[in-house]
Structure formats: structure tokens, C-alpha cells
Design a protein around this motif. Structure first.
Motif, PDB file in Angstrom:
ATOM      1  N   SER A   1      42.533  46.827  30.554  1.00 39.63           N
ATOM      2  CA  SER A   1      42.607  45.525  31.184  1.00 39.63           C
ATOM      3  C   SER A   1      43.285  44.520  30.251  1.00 39.63           C
ATOM      4  CB  SER A   1      41.207  45.063  31.596  1.00 39.63           C
ATOM      5  OG  SER A   1      41.281  44.120  32.635  1.00 39.63           O
TER       6      SER A   1
ATOM      7  N   ALA B   1      38.735  45.915  36.030  1.00 43.57           N
ATOM      8  CA  ALA B   1      38.135  47.170  36.483  1.00 43.57           C
ATOM      9  C   ALA B   1      36.724  46.858  36.992  1.00 43.57           C
ATOM     10  CB  ALA B   1      38.089  48.180  35.336  1.00 43.57           C
TER      11      ALA B   1
ATOM     12  N   GLN C   1      48.794  53.422  33.697  1.00 41.15           N
ATOM     13  CA  GLN C   1      47.484  54.035  33.485  1.00 41.15           C
ATOM     14  C   GLN C   1      47.563  55.556  33.415  1.00 41.15           C
ATOM     15  OE1 GLN C   1      44.978  52.637  36.654  1.00 41.15           O
ATOM     16  NE2 GLN C   1      45.231  50.486  36.111  1.00 41.15           N
TER      17      GLN C   1
ATOM     18  N   ARG D   1      49.931  49.866  38.015  1.00 38.49           N
ATOM     19  CA  ARG D   1      49.046  51.021  37.834  1.00 38.49           C
ATOM     20  C   ARG D   1      49.741  52.195  37.143  1.00 38.49           C
ATOM     21  NH1 ARG D   1      46.506  47.264  39.397  1.00 38.49           N
ATOM     22  NH2 ARG D   1      44.797  47.229  40.920  1.00 38.49           N
TER      23      ARG D   1
ATOM     24  N   TRP E   1      42.461  52.858  32.332  1.00 36.40           N
ATOM     25  CA  TRP E   1      42.648  51.508  32.850  1.00 36.40           C
ATOM     26  C   TRP E   1      42.364  50.528  31.712  1.00 36.40           C
ATOM     27  CZ3 TRP E   1      40.657  49.713  38.284  1.00 36.40           C
ATOM     28  CH2 TRP E   1      41.056  48.388  38.514  1.00 36.40           C
TER      29      TRP E   1
END
Length: 255
Positions: free
Chosen positions: A133, A149, A246, A243, A131
Motif C-alpha cells: 500500500s 487493503a 502486485q 494492480r 499488495w
């Protein structure tokens, strides 16, 4: 400044020891570790009593779910900064809280956040998902379903006192609702730090099944609507698509 770390758990004896050890290993000197247990029956209480010598507050009683437990943790917190490290999470290294304190020494900042590794439930050194950011832009949460996150998000306790805790109307996405309120609506001042601060085991409640993923995205949509913010018709698709990047990423550098 004192940093309060809230760990919520329920029947987490299999993973909580790693979390306790990770907090205890931090080199920052002023840490208040608060553990809120939902009344576990698997030996969690005994584990905390045995291995949680550094824990300042331990509560074990029935609750209304993870976000109710987080609110209890906020109520017990006395630090200037508050962060949440759940019972399947660990820090990437012993200097994370020192790094956070250094960033938040800037009085112009209300909060900071970073990147997160999703790791194999049995192997904390095996990365399954990354993840990464980004810097916050006004309206990003409502427009794209974005949020920092959450296990890397550290905010001044005064923000929670002023703007309230987690909304129990959302059983899967109250952390998104919190980000939406603090960032989009109240415009708090944040800093993204492009580092990895937390390793989180795969398999959290919001991602436990396709049904929960869909429920969670609908909750996020409802949260935006509840604040009278126009919701783009593609909101859920954009949130899901954000998402996808990721997955398929790996890194052996967990330090």
C-alpha cells in the motif's frame, strides 16, 4: 481499547479453522471476535462450536451477500476499533492486533492500514501476489481507483456509526465505496504502516473471473459517479494497471 474482529463466511469449513486459530493466537488481551455466517450447510456451524471457544458472537442465518454480513457484524460490534478478517484470511503473526492498538493509541488517528500477502489457497506460506500500500493523498481513491487493503484496515467504530455501513448496491466493490466515502469524501485521518499484517488466500469473489474483475471495476466507476465526483476517462485502466505491480513478487518472510 477493545478491538472487534468481524469474520463473515458461507460454507467455509475448509478454511475457517485457520482464521479462528489466527484470531485466538493474538497476544492482545481485549478482542471481540464476531463470526457472521450466511446459513452454511457444510459443517461451518459445527466447526465454530467446536473450535471457536474465543468467539464472542456467532450468527448463522441467510443474508444478502458478503457486505450485508459485514453490516450485521458492524451492528454487533462493541469495540472502539473494528477490522474485518474473512474466512480465508489469517494474520501474519500473533502481535498484529497489539501493533494496531499501539498505532491507534494516537487519538488524532481515525484509522490505520498496512500491506497484505496473497497466498496459495493450499499453502499459506507460498506468496503468489503482494499488495504494497502507500500513504494516502487527498482524492486518491476517485482519481486512481486506489484503496487500502481492506483486511488490514482498522477504523474507529464511531466512523461507521457516523457515516454508515457498506452499500449493498455494490456486490463486489462496496469496500472500495467505503474507502472512497471515508477517505476522499469525509477526509478521515489515516496512517499507513509499512508492514505485512494479513495473509489472504487467492480466489476472492472480486477476482474469481475476468468477468468479475470487469464488473468490479465498473462498480467502482459507478461508486465515484454516484458521489458526483468527476471520473477521469482513464479511471478503469489506471485502476487495473495499479494492480499489475502486485504480481511477480515473492517473499519468504511471512513474519
Amino acid at each position: 481499547m477493545k478491538i472487534s474482529i468481524v469474520t463473515v463466511c458461507y460454507n467455509s469449513a475448509a478454511t475457517l479453522a485457520d482464521t479462528l486459530a489466527s484470531v485466538a493466537s493474538q497476544d492482545y488481551p481485549d478482542v471481540e471476535h464476531i463470526v457472521i455466517d450466511g446459513g452454511s450447510t457444510d459443517g461451518t456451524r459445527e466447526l465454530v462450536e467446536r473450535e471457536g471457544g474465543h468467539v464472542k458472537v456467532f450468527v448463522s442465518e441467510p443474508d444478502k451477500g458478503i457486505y450485508d454480513a459485514m453490516n450485521k457484524g458492524l451492528a454487533h460490534a462493541s469495540g472502539e476499533l473494528v477490522g474485518f478478517l474473512n474466512s480465508d484470511d489469517v494474520y501474519t503473526h500473533s502481535g498484529v492486533l497489539s501493533r494496531i492498538a499501539g498505532v491507534m493509541a494516537d487519538p488524532a488517528l481515525d484509522a490505520c492500514y498496512a500491506n497484505l500477502y496473497f497466498v496459495d489457497p493450499m499453502r499459506l506460506d507460498v506468496v503468489r501476489r503482494v499488495w504494497r500500500s502507500r500513504d494516502y493523498e487527498p482524492g486518491l481513491c476517485a482519481r486512481r481507483g486506489w484503496m487500502p487493503a481492506h483486511p488490514t484496515f482498522y477504523a474507529r467504530r464511531a466512523l461507521y456509526l457516523k457515516h454508515g455501513g457498506f452499500n449493498l448496491d455494490y456486490s463486489l466493490q462496496s469496500d472500495f465505496d467505503m474507502a472512497l466515502r471515508l477517505l476522499d469524501i469525509h477526509g478521515i485521518r489515516t496512517r499507513f504502516v509499512p508492514e505485512f499484517w494479513v495473509r489472504m488466500r487467492m480466489g476472492g469473489a472480486s477476482n474469481a473471473s475476468v468477468r468479475n474483475v470487469l464488473r468490479g471495476n465498473l462498480e467502482a466507476w459507478r461508486a465515484v459517479r454516484a458521489h458526483n465526483i468527476p471520473v477521469p476517462p482513464w479511471f478503469i485502466l489506471v485502476k487495473l494497471a495499479s494492480r499489475l505491480g502486485q504480481f511477480g513478487k515473492r517473499s519468504l518472510d511471512l513474519g
